[in-house]
Scaffold this motif. Structure first.
Motif, PDB file in Angstrom:
ATOM      1  N   PHE A  46      47.561  33.504  42.434  1.00  0.00           N
ATOM      2  CA  PHE A  46      46.351  34.214  42.832  1.00  0.00           C
ATOM      3  C   PHE A  46      46.252  34.327  44.346  1.00  0.00           C
ATOM      4  O   PHE A  46      46.650  33.425  45.078  1.00  0.00           O
ATOM      5  CB  PHE A  46      45.112  33.466  42.348  1.00  0.00           C
ATOM      6  N   ALA A  47      45.667  35.433  44.799  1.00  0.00           N
ATOM      7  CA  ALA A  47      45.406  35.595  46.234  1.00  0.00           C
ATOM      8  C   ALA A  47      44.210  36.513  46.431  1.00  0.00           C
ATOM      9  O   ALA A  47      43.946  37.404  45.624  1.00  0.00           O
ATOM     10  CB  ALA A  47      46.625  36.166  46.952  1.00  0.00           C
ATOM     11  N   SER A  48      43.483  36.283  47.518  1.00  0.00           N
ATOM     12  CA  SER A  48      42.455  37.201  47.986  1.00  0.00           C
ATOM     13  C   SER A  48      42.851  37.672  49.379  1.00  0.00           C
ATOM     14  O   SER A  48      43.256  36.860  50.207  1.00  0.00           O
ATOM     15  CB  SER A  48      41.084  36.515  48.058  1.00  0.00           C
ATOM     16  N   SER A  49      42.737  38.963  49.616  1.00  0.00           N
ATOM     17  CA  SER A  49      42.950  39.508  50.946  1.00  0.00           C
ATOM     18  C   SER A  49      41.587  39.906  51.496  1.00  0.00           C
ATOM     19  O   SER A  49      40.948  40.827  50.981  1.00  0.00           O
ATOM     20  CB  SER A  49      43.894  40.718  50.906  1.00  0.00           C
ATOM     21  N   ILE A  50      41.141  39.196  52.538  1.00  0.00           N
ATOM     22  CA  ILE A  50      39.803  39.368  53.082  1.00  0.00           C
ATOM     23  C   ILE A  50      39.873  39.452  54.601  1.00  0.00           C
ATOM     24  O   ILE A  50      40.885  39.107  55.204  1.00  0.00           O
ATOM     25  CB  ILE A  50      38.879  38.215  52.653  1.00  0.00           C
ATOM     26  N   ARG A  51      38.765  39.893  55.196  1.00  0.00           N
ATOM     27  CA  ARG A  51      38.790  40.174  56.632  1.00  0.00           C
ATOM     28  C   ARG A  51      38.820  38.913  57.491  1.00  0.00           C
ATOM     29  O   ARG A  51      39.528  38.843  58.491  1.00  0.00           O
ATOM     30  CB  ARG A  51      37.589  41.047  57.011  1.00  0.00           C
ATOM     31  N   LYS A  98      57.718  37.351  47.540  1.00  0.00           N
ATOM     32  CA  LYS A  98      57.921  35.983  47.071  1.00  0.00           C
ATOM     33  C   LYS A  98      57.640  35.822  45.582  1.00  0.00           C
ATOM     34  O   LYS A  98      58.382  35.140  44.869  1.00  0.00           O
ATOM     35  CB  LYS A  98      57.019  35.021  47.854  1.00  0.00           C
ATOM     36  N   VAL A  99      56.553  36.431  45.110  1.00  0.00           N
ATOM     37  CA  VAL A  99      56.119  36.144  43.736  1.00  0.00           C
ATOM     38  C   VAL A  99      56.220  37.346  42.797  1.00  0.00           C
ATOM     39  O   VAL A  99      56.073  37.208  41.585  1.00  0.00           O
ATOM     40  CB  VAL A  99      54.690  35.576  43.708  1.00  0.00           C
ATOM     41  N   GLY A 100      56.443  38.559  43.340  1.00  0.00           N
ATOM     42  CA  GLY A 100      56.659  39.741  42.523  1.00  0.00           C
ATOM     43  C   GLY A 100      55.535  40.023  41.551  1.00  0.00           C
ATOM     44  O   GLY A 100      54.357  40.014  41.909  1.00  0.00           O
ATOM     45  N   ASN A 101      55.894  40.236  40.296  1.00  0.00           N
ATOM     46  CA  ASN A 101      54.905  40.655  39.294  1.00  0.00           C
ATOM     47  C   ASN A 101      53.984  39.530  38.840  1.00  0.00           C
ATOM     48  O   ASN A 101      53.107  39.733  38.005  1.00  0.00           O
ATOM     49  CB  ASN A 101      55.600  41.283  38.082  1.00  0.00           C
ATOM     50  N   LYS A 102      54.126  38.352  39.419  1.00  0.00           N
ATOM     51  CA  LYS A 102      53.232  37.238  39.088  1.00  0.00           C
ATOM     52  C   LYS A 102      51.928  37.283  39.883  1.00  0.00           C
ATOM     53  O   LYS A 102      51.020  36.507  39.618  1.00  0.00           O
ATOM     54  CB  LYS A 102      53.932  35.908  39.343  1.00  0.00           C
ATOM     55  N   LEU A 103      51.844  38.197  40.846  1.00  0.00           N
ATOM     56  CA  LEU A 103      50.674  38.220  41.732  1.00  0.00           C
ATOM     57  C   LEU A 103      49.448  38.817  41.057  1.00  0.00           C
ATOM     58  O   LEU A 103      49.492  39.895  40.470  1.00  0.00           O
ATOM     59  CB  LEU A 103      50.982  39.029  42.992  1.00  0.00           C
ATOM     60  N   VAL A 104      48.324  38.108  41.161  1.00  0.00           N
ATOM     61  CA  VAL A 104      46.999  38.623  40.819  1.00  0.00           C
ATOM     62  C   VAL A 104      46.211  38.630  42.123  1.00  0.00           C
ATOM     63  O   VAL A 104      45.975  37.583  42.712  1.00  0.00           O
ATOM     64  CB  VAL A 104      46.298  37.753  39.761  1.00  0.00           C
ATOM     65  N   LEU A 105      45.815  39.832  42.554  1.00  0.00           N
ATOM     66  CA  LEU A 105      45.231  40.003  43.882  1.00  0.00           C
ATOM     67  C   LEU A 105      43.838  40.604  43.814  1.00  0.00           C
ATOM     68  O   LEU A 105      43.614  41.622  43.156  1.00  0.00           O
ATOM     69  CB  LEU A 105      46.132  40.927  44.713  1.00  0.00           C
ATOM     70  N   GLY A 106      42.896  39.986  44.508  1.00  0.00           N
ATOM     71  CA  GLY A 106      41.598  40.589  44.778  1.00  0.00           C
ATOM     72  C   GLY A 106      41.569  40.956  46.250  1.00  0.00           C
ATOM     73  O   GLY A 106      41.856  40.101  47.096  1.00  0.00           O
ATOM     74  N   VAL A 130      42.806  44.090  41.957  1.00  0.00           N
ATOM     75  CA  VAL A 130      41.428  44.593  41.901  1.00  0.00           C
ATOM     76  C   VAL A 130      40.990  44.836  43.340  1.00  0.00           C
ATOM     77  O   VAL A 130      41.091  43.938  44.185  1.00  0.00           O
ATOM     78  CB  VAL A 130      40.479  43.587  41.222  1.00  0.00           C
ATOM     79  N   THR A 131      40.543  46.053  43.637  1.00  0.00           N
ATOM     80  CA  THR A 131      40.047  46.366  44.972  1.00  0.00           C
ATOM     81  C   THR A 131      38.523  46.315  44.981  1.00  0.00           C
ATOM     82  O   THR A 131      37.874  46.544  43.961  1.00  0.00           O
ATOM     83  CB  THR A 131      40.512  47.760  45.435  1.00  0.00           C
ATOM     84  N   VAL A 132      37.974  46.020  46.157  1.00  0.00           N
ATOM     85  CA  VAL A 132      36.526  45.937  46.336  1.00  0.00           C
ATOM     86  C   VAL A 132      36.139  46.700  47.593  1.00  0.00           C
ATOM     87  O   VAL A 132      36.833  46.623  48.613  1.00  0.00           O
ATOM     88  CB  VAL A 132      36.066  44.466  46.453  1.00  0.00           C
ATOM     89  N   TRP A 133      35.070  47.444  47.495  1.00  0.00           N
ATOM     90  CA  TRP A 133      34.463  48.205  48.592  1.00  0.00           C
ATOM     91  C   TRP A 133      35.237  49.460  48.973  1.00  0.00           C
ATOM     92  O   TRP A 133      34.744  50.557  48.777  1.00  0.00           O
ATOM     93  CB  TRP A 133      34.266  47.342  49.847  1.00  0.00           C
ATOM     94  N   ASN A 134      36.420  49.312  49.579  1.00  0.00           N
ATOM     95  CA  ASN A 134      37.067  50.449  50.232  1.00  0.00           C
ATOM     96  C   ASN A 134      38.262  50.992  49.473  1.00  0.00           C
ATOM     97  O   ASN A 134      39.183  50.249  49.128  1.00  0.00           O
ATOM     98  CB  ASN A 134      37.537  50.048  51.640  1.00  0.00           C
ATOM     99  N   LYS A 135      38.239  52.304  49.229  1.00  0.00           N
ATOM    100  CA  LYS A 135      39.406  53.026  48.717  1.00  0.00           C
ATOM    101  C   LYS A 135      39.141  54.514  48.878  1.00  0.00           C
ATOM    102  O   LYS A 135      37.976  54.945  48.939  1.00  0.00           O
ATOM    103  CB  LYS A 135      39.682  52.684  47.248  1.00  0.00           C
ATOM    104  N   PRO A 136      40.199  55.337  48.946  1.00  0.00           N
ATOM    105  CA  PRO A 136      39.993  56.791  48.966  1.00  0.00           C
ATOM    106  C   PRO A 136      39.366  57.266  47.660  1.00  0.00           C
ATOM    107  O   PRO A 136      39.614  56.694  46.596  1.00  0.00           O
ATOM    108  CB  PRO A 136      41.412  57.351  49.124  1.00  0.00           C
ATOM    109  N   ASP A 137      38.582  58.321  47.727  1.00  0.00           N
ATOM    110  CA  ASP A 137      37.905  58.829  46.534  1.00  0.00           C
ATOM    111  C   ASP A 137      38.874  59.301  45.460  1.00  0.00           C
ATOM    112  O   ASP A 137      38.542  59.297  44.273  1.00  0.00           O
ATOM    113  CB  ASP A 137      36.971  59.990  46.912  1.00  0.00           C
ATOM    114  N   GLY A 302      41.847  40.416  37.001  1.00  0.00           N
ATOM    115  CA  GLY A 302      43.296  40.482  37.112  1.00  0.00           C
ATOM    116  C   GLY A 302      43.996  39.520  36.173  1.00  0.00           C
ATOM    117  O   GLY A 302      45.012  39.857  35.545  1.00  0.00           O
ATOM    118  N   TYR A 303      43.452  38.319  36.064  1.00  0.00           N
ATOM    119  CA  TYR A 303      44.028  37.302  35.186  1.00  0.00           C
ATOM    120  C   TYR A 303      43.984  37.744  33.723  1.00  0.00           C
ATOM    121  O   TYR A 303      44.985  37.647  32.996  1.00  0.00           O
ATOM    122  CB  TYR A 303      43.267  35.992  35.360  1.00  0.00           C
TER     123      TYR A 303
END
Length: 363
Positions: A46-51, A98-106, A130-137, A302-303
């Motif tokens: 699992f990972a979260s990408s945050i500001r 590193k982890v390939g298809n094992k990644l679950v990302l928020g 799973v994306t939150v807040w920002n993405k192109p329409d 994601g899980y």
């Protein structure tokens, strides 16, 4: 009697069976296009990408992510962009390597265009995002099968309106205000500003003295507000901010001039700092998006997709792109909120995947 051709064909069949069996044992057999592999919980990362981990909103997000990861005993990492889009994308790609298809990302993409390369990289690797807040329409989860699980956001227009009205009420509904926006291209910043402008138009007696973007940043907001105090003085009856981080920066500038509690501020996010300021009667309101829930539910979605509990591609569109629930907090109800959300750890049913959905996102 078997011919030489029969012996050769039998040998080829046996050889093919051996190769397939070996590949299955090694877990290296390529699945047909469109086929899904369900992972065991122990396989996933699992990972979260945050500001930022100095931003109260993302601190709460990270806490919720860790809380959920612990419930399924999965390793978890926070990837911090520090507002740098290139770093954010590079860190995610490095983890995929590193982890390939094992990644679950928020992920909270640093800016709208960042979502596309992130989603494409995760989908190509076979992970789940799973994306939150920002993405192109025009970027949609249903265009990526099951790998782009969902996109969640919160309708910023009513939030901007609600906090603006609370601010106007704090000074009697007539006078001048200044306003702090987020990153100008971010969808939440655009929506929240629209809510503010709607409220000003509906009121008719409030004047917007100035509006400046402070990029969601507390320090930038502090500098802008300090300059406004010098420029506008007692014409400022209230300060509207598009998030709590900037609201706290504004408060620091007001405190330095002895104006905290005299000129009230509003924010959006429901962070502990903002709720404390509402209790102290320095802020008029905020809107709680429940970042603790956001961080955990993004990984839960994601899980559940990665382990085969549900197939995202079979879900309706309002389960793939949806608004969550926001709650307005004012001085009138802050004590009740404090008791259940600050004094106590928020109670969350992580298996209730769409319980806070308030409708499909509209563009």
């Amino acid at each position: 009697m078997a011919s030489g051709h029969d012996f050769i064909e039998a040998a080829l069949i046996e050889r093919r069976r051996f190769l397939i069996g070996s590949a299955l044992a090694a877990g290296s057999l390529l699945l047909p296009a469109g086929a899904r592999r369900a992972f065991a919980a122990s396989d996933l990362r699992f990972a979260s990408s945050i500001r930022s981990l100095s931003n109260a909103f993302h601190v709460a997000w990270d806490k919720g992510s860790k809380a959920y990861a612990d419930t399924v005993s999965a390793p978890y990492a926070a990837l911090v962009t520090e507002g740098n889009s290139e770093k954010g994308i590079a860190d995610i790609k490095a983890m995929l390597a590193k982890v390939g298809n094992k990644l679950v990302l928020g992920v909270d993409p640093n800016d709208v265009p960042d979502a596309r390369p992130i989603v494409e990289a995760v989908a190509k690797a076979g992970g789940h995002v799973v994306t939150v807040w920002n993405k192109p329409d025009d970027l949609h989860p249903w265009d990526f099968g099951d790998n782009y699980v969902a996109h969640m956001s919160f309708n910023g227009v009513p939030a901007g309106e609600q906090t603006a009205k609370a601010l106007f009420d704090s000074f009697g509904g007539e006078g001048g205000i200044v306003a702090l926006g987020g990153i100008a291209s971010n969808a939440p910043a655009i929506q929240r500003k629209q809510g503010l402008m709607n409220a000003i138009k509906a009121n008719g007696k409030v004047e917007l003295l100035d509006f400046q973007d402070a990029d969601w940043d507390s320090t930038k907001a502090n500098n802008v507000v300090a300059a406004w105090i010098t420029r506008f003085g007692d014409k400022i009856k209230g300060i509207w901010a598009a998030n709590d981080g900037m609201a706290v920066g504004a408060l620091e500038a007001l405190r330095a001039e002895g104006l905290a509690g005299k000129v009230l501020v509003t924010g959006i996010d429901g962070t502990k700092d903002a709720v404390t300021a509402i209790r102290n009667k320095e802020m008029a309101a905020t809107v709680d998006w429940n970042p603790y829930w956001i961080g955990g539910i993004a990984l839960s979605l994601g899980y559940h997709a990665a382990t085969g509990a549900f197939s995202p591609s079979k879900e309706p569109k309002d389960h793939r792109e949806f608004y969550g629930t926001g709650v307005l907090i004012t001085q009138a109800d802050v004590e009740a909120y404090w008791k259940t959300n600050i004094d106590e750890t928020p109670k969350v049913d992580w298996n209730d995947l769409w319980g806070k959905v308030t409708g499909q996102i509209t563009y």
